[in-house]
Write an enzyme that holds these catalytic residues in place. Sequence first.
Site: not given
Ligand code: NAD
Length: 424
Positions: A115, A227, A229-230, A232
């Site tokens: 990382k 969530g 984002g990407n 959720g």
């Molecule tokens: P992102 O930044 O695209 O989305 C994050 C989401 O969480 C957003 O909708 C944001 O509004 C929401 N959020 C922020 N604060 C919040 C709160 N207090 N309560 C509820 N929702 C809240 O990030 P992502 O890429 O979707 O990643 C989300 C999680 O998945 C992270 O923990 C990340 O480490 C994990 N993850 C992501 C990937 C990937 O491929 N993107 C892979 C493995 C793990």
Amino acid sequence: MIIKQHERIHADEGNLCKKCITELEELYLYLDLSVEELDLLDMPRRSFTVHFPVKMDTGKTKMFVGHRVQYNDARGPAKGGIRFHPELTLDDVRDLAFLMSLKCAVVNIPFGGSKGGVAVNPKELSRNELEQVTRSYIRAIADHIGPHKDIPAPDVYTDEKIMAWILDEYERIKGEHIPAVVTGKPIELGGSKARGYSTSLGGIHILEEALNRSNMEKHDVNIAIQGFGNVGENASRILYEKGYKIIAVSDSKGGIMNMDGLTVPEVMKHKANTGSVIDFKGSKFITNEELLTSECDILIPSALSEQLNKDNARDVKAKIVLELANAPTTIEADSIFLDRNIMLIPDILANAGGVVVSYFEWIQNLSNDYWEEERILEKLKKTMASSFNDVYSLCNEEKCSMRRSAYQLAVKRILHAERLRGNL
Ligand code: NAD
């Protein structure tokens, strides 16, 4: 036996992985690991901090701090994302690199774990400054990354645009095309089809494997997703397209609920237009805390870490918790779920679909043979199903939690590789 652990003399006390000490101590007792094995696992192989100057738009030079940790590479080159976050520390990076080592081992892909990142708030930078921070960081670590050494990818606040700059800077330094140095790139620069939604789709394959082994019927289950984002949003979309009922979703502004089921494509449009899921027509506002304890059968935390903790774990109604976020459940909540017979599918298995498709991207780059989406999807499904099966079978044999069995499987695979190399 814990006393035995504390009696150990560490070669470098300051570089111990704090997170893995707790988790490995438990496994140390459970698996009866030797002190040598524990010593080998609780310290990263390489961990470094770099300081680099960037000429800002004002013309003034500012110094930045970056880190990279290559935790373990016994099973293959290290693999792990690059995070841009203002509070990023070497300790965080070390913990995340440890989890990446386990994640790659649990889905049995030939990578170790790493990382990295820069302590910076990208929202405070102009596009030019963001590019200069990225390029300067890559110049500072270039000698230590590469397709057969350590392969970065996107993480929090980094995306495919940043991966493209990483690729370009690395290739400028080396003077040749080397697309396999980084994954999560734009498709035009050697990225893989399906990478964008692979974390969510991989998690859904895992969920369907779990449902097949439960007495729950697909059409009867209510799903709540924290969530949007990407991860959720893609999970909501794919589940909706598959005919599941999503009763609640949320983002940082709050959540929405409709017990008859949300029309996810409309929620996506609403979010694109307004910036949030809240105020969606025909839904009721709920807080993020209410979403976690709502009347759902499946809960999918897809946002932040430590959302499920000792204060709310007893009120969770779900029968399955699928950890698409990294570390959304605290150790205390873990044991409450185990007591309450709630099936918790751990992050290192549930959200591994992203790194699996990154592995496919790396193979495509090295072989110069680019695959159709169908082939990628088929291989992803097969990998996730067999990984679930490995963890689930061990969990049944050992009568332990899925997190414990996933850790156990990963640790055994890493130690086996170390033994074959002659390091044990
Ligand atoms: P992102 O930044 O695209 O989305 C994050 C989401 O969480 C957003 O909708 C944001 O509004 C929401 N959020 C922020 N604060 C919040 C709160 N207090 N309560 C509820 N929702 C809240 O990030 P992502 O890429 O979707 O990643 C989300 C999680 O998945 C992270 O923990 C990340 O480490 C994990 N993850 C992501 C990937 C990937 O491929 N993107 C892979 C493995 C793990």
